[in-house]
Design an enzyme around this catalytic site. Structure first.
Site, short mmCIF file in Angstrom:
data_model
loop_
_atom_site.label_atom_id
_atom_site.label_comp_id
_atom_site.label_asym_id
_atom_site.label_seq_id
_atom_site.Cartn_x
_atom_site.Cartn_y
_atom_site.Cartn_z
N TYR A 138 -16.90 6.33 22.74
CA TYR A 138 -18.07 5.58 22.26
C TYR A 138 -18.23 5.85 20.77
O TYR A 138 -19.30 6.19 20.29
CB TYR A 138 -19.30 6.08 23.05
CG TYR A 138 -20.54 5.22 23.00
CD1 TYR A 138 -20.48 3.85 23.23
CD2 TYR A 138 -21.79 5.80 22.80
CE1 TYR A 138 -21.63 3.08 23.23
CE2 TYR A 138 -22.94 5.04 22.79
CZ TYR A 138 -22.87 3.68 23.01
OH TYR A 138 -24.01 2.92 23.01
N HIS A 143 -22.02 -0.05 16.90
CA HIS A 143 -22.27 -0.53 18.26
C HIS A 143 -23.26 0.39 18.96
O HIS A 143 -24.21 -0.08 19.60
CB HIS A 143 -20.95 -0.58 19.03
CG HIS A 143 -21.12 -0.88 20.50
ND1 HIS A 143 -21.44 -2.13 20.97
CD2 HIS A 143 -21.04 -0.08 21.59
CE1 HIS A 143 -21.53 -2.10 22.29
NE2 HIS A 143 -21.30 -0.86 22.69
N ARG A 152 -33.91 1.93 22.98
CA ARG A 152 -34.73 2.96 22.32
C ARG A 152 -34.96 2.53 20.86
O ARG A 152 -34.33 3.07 19.93
CB ARG A 152 -34.03 4.32 22.37
CG ARG A 152 -33.77 4.85 23.77
CD ARG A 152 -32.98 6.15 23.73
NE ARG A 152 -31.67 5.97 23.09
CZ ARG A 152 -30.59 5.51 23.72
NH1 ARG A 152 -30.65 5.20 24.99
NH2 ARG A 152 -29.44 5.37 23.06
N GLU A 208 -15.88 -6.13 25.24
CA GLU A 208 -16.01 -5.05 24.27
C GLU A 208 -14.73 -4.97 23.45
O GLU A 208 -13.63 -4.84 24.00
CB GLU A 208 -16.28 -3.71 24.95
CG GLU A 208 -17.66 -3.65 25.58
CD GLU A 208 -18.07 -2.26 26.00
OE1 GLU A 208 -19.28 -2.01 26.12
OE2 GLU A 208 -17.19 -1.41 26.22
N GLU A 210 -12.21 -3.13 21.41
CA GLU A 210 -11.81 -1.74 21.26
C GLU A 210 -10.33 -1.64 20.87
O GLU A 210 -9.58 -2.60 20.98
CB GLU A 210 -12.01 -0.97 22.57
CG GLU A 210 -13.42 -1.02 23.13
CD GLU A 210 -13.63 -0.04 24.26
OE1 GLU A 210 -12.91 0.98 24.32
OE2 GLU A 210 -14.52 -0.30 25.11
N ASP A 242 -12.72 -3.77 27.19
CA ASP A 242 -13.34 -3.13 28.34
C ASP A 242 -14.48 -4.01 28.83
O ASP A 242 -15.64 -3.80 28.49
CB ASP A 242 -13.84 -1.74 27.94
CG ASP A 242 -14.17 -0.88 29.14
OD1 ASP A 242 -13.56 -1.07 30.19
OD2 ASP A 242 -15.05 -0.01 29.02
N ARG A 246 -23.30 -6.09 32.03
CA ARG A 246 -24.44 -5.40 31.42
C ARG A 246 -25.61 -5.23 32.39
O ARG A 246 -26.35 -4.24 32.30
CB ARG A 246 -24.91 -6.17 30.18
CG ARG A 246 -23.86 -6.36 29.11
CD ARG A 246 -23.38 -5.03 28.53
NE ARG A 246 -22.48 -5.25 27.39
CZ ARG A 246 -21.82 -4.29 26.78
NH1 ARG A 246 -21.95 -3.04 27.20
NH2 ARG A 246 -21.02 -4.54 25.76
N GLN A 249 -24.73 -2.42 34.65
CA GLN A 249 -24.74 -1.18 33.88
C GLN A 249 -26.17 -0.67 33.65
O GLN A 249 -26.43 0.53 33.77
CB GLN A 249 -24.05 -1.42 32.53
CG GLN A 249 -23.91 -0.17 31.67
CD GLN A 249 -23.14 -0.45 30.38
OE1 GLN A 249 -22.68 -1.57 30.17
NE2 GLN A 249 -23.01 0.54 29.54
N THR A 369 -16.47 0.33 21.82
CA THR A 369 -16.65 -0.89 21.05
C THR A 369 -16.75 -0.60 19.55
O THR A 369 -17.53 0.24 19.14
CB THR A 369 -17.91 -1.64 21.52
OG1 THR A 369 -17.85 -1.82 22.93
CG2 THR A 369 -18.02 -3.00 20.84
#
Length: 438
Positions: A138, A143, A152, A208, A210, A242, A246, A249, A369
């Protein structure tokens, strides 16, 4: 860290394989390795050159290799590249030099090599290695910040992000080479205003952008990999998508992280662009913003900071079923540099093995990502559409917040730096097909 630039990277080098000269992905300066099968034949090791693929088994049988290059070619001529990846870098480098000489303009072995070439468009591509384990990281900080802001707004990055490379163990069994269909997954999802979850097809399917890192030499269980030695464990890179559900998830990821939202399929480009081919494209890791913590000593190397990143430009495009029917070219969704990684490949590997975890030849690590700081470089629809609140419009007038059945996604990557011939990674695409009956 040992970065060797030699005659195989010479920008003046041309090939007698006409399609290689000026090829967007596979000029003679690249020579990536993969597993292919000619029509009606079994999978075997091959080398991409322009629009053609060299049959390594045939080249060995024709007596085109000897010494160390022969050992490497034999290790790469079967139905998986794991034996070659297990070798040190020098045999791979020796094989590369020999291949470069065979393909170079004026090569005296042209008449022996030419019958061993297959048109790439006639061949099927397979995974280049048997992947024992797959770990997804990550490390794309833009991202992570964008996604964190959705959940958040006042504190998008968790306190550990700038201290430790965050990752989770993915599912190796569902990794597929470019072109495999992407079946929309079923799963539990719970709307914010719902009292209970439901089960059914994902409504927020995403991609994603990557990079994949192929592991070369492994390490023994219990033996960490020092940051100074991490580079020799990198066999090469590929593109990696990947695919992510969502809505699944968002419901499942607490408290243990991604699970069914990620493991239904991961698409990779089928060619390993070797660490040796990428040597000219090593660049300095971008400096951390002022005030960010310095990594702990086990993750810090001055050499790695000077040449641990890659000058690779990444791009994502989409083509809906209607666009393809009307022959409308794919629409670019994003573009940006792979250097938007907060941690280097060497830091990822070192951290992964820091507790004594044993990496093995053919293991695959995803970077996570990679997004740029601006909208035109975001690496997922979750970011581009602000969590589905701002739809994008396709050239046909269709709109998208997340992927629909029939949509085709294309990832591409190109290593480029002044003074060298650019090299690419080949195709990495997939078409979304409907979910199975729930």
């Amino acid at each position: 860290m040992t970065v060797v630039i030699d005659e195989t990277h010479d920008p003046a080098l041309k090939s007698w394989v006409a399609s290689a000269n000026g090829h967007a992905d596979f000029p003679i300066q690249n020579l990536p390795l993969g597993i292919f099968s000619p029509p009606g034949q079994v999978p075997r090791g091959g080398v991409a050159i322009g629009d053609m693929i060299l049959d390594l088994a045939g080249a060995v049988e024709a007596g085109l290799f000897e010494g160390v290059p022969l050992l490497a070619a034999r290790a790469a001529m079967g139905d998986t590249l794991n034996p070659l990846l297990a070798m040190e870098a020098e045999p791979r480098r020796a094989l590369r030099r020999r291949l470069s000489a065979l393909f170079a303009e004026g090569s005296p072995e042209r008449t022996k090599v030419e019958p061993l070439l297959h048109r790439a468009q006639d061949c099927a591509m397979h995974l280049p290695a048997r992947i024992g384990d797959y770990t997804d990281f990550y490390v794309g900080i833009h991202h992570a910040t964008n996604v964190g802001r959705v959940f958040r707004p006042d504190n998008p990055l968790l306190p550990n992000y700038k201290h430790v490379p965050i990752g989770y163990h993915g599912r190796a069994s569902s990794i597929r080479a470019s072109g495999a269909p992407v079946r929309r997954p079923n799963g539990q999802r719970k709307a914010p205003d719902a009292d209970a979850p439901t089960f059914g097809p994902s409504q927020r399917l995403d991609y994603e952008l990557e990079m994949g890192i192929w592991i070369a030499e492994g390490n023994e269980l219990g033996e960490p990999i020092p940051i100074q030695a991490a580079d020799r464990h990198i066999a090469g890179l590929c593109l990696l998508n990947d695919w992510s559900a969502r809505d699944l998830q968002a419901w499942e990821y607490q408290p243990l992280g991604p699970f069914l939202a990620k493991n239904f399929l991961t698409t990779i480009s089928p060619w390993i662009v070797t660490a040796e081919a990428l040597a000219p494209f090593r660049i300095a890791q971008p400096p951390r913003p002022e005030g960010d913590p310095r990594p702990l000593p086990y993750l810090w190397s001055e050499e790695d900071q000077k040449a641990g990143a890659f000058a690779i430009e990444l791009e994502v495009s989409i083509a809906s079923a209607r666009m393809r029917e009307e022959r409308v070219p794919p629409m670019r969704l994003s573009r940006g540099p792979a250097s938007n990684m907060y941690w280097t490949a060497a830091q990822i590997i070192t951290h992964h093995a820091s507790n004594g975890c044993n990496l093995q030849p053919g293991d695959l690590l995803g970077t996570g990502t990679i997004s740029a700081p601006t909208d035109d470089g975001f690496g997922s629809l979750l970011e581009i559409t602000r969590g589905g609140k701002q739809p994008i419009t396709l050239p046909t007038g269709e709109t998208r917040t997340f992927l629909q059945d029939g949509d085709q996604l294309f990832l591409s990557g190109r290593a480029q730096r002044e003074g060298y011939v650019p090299i690419g990674f080949g195709p990495c695409h997939g078409i979304i097909i409907p979910a199975p009956a729930a």
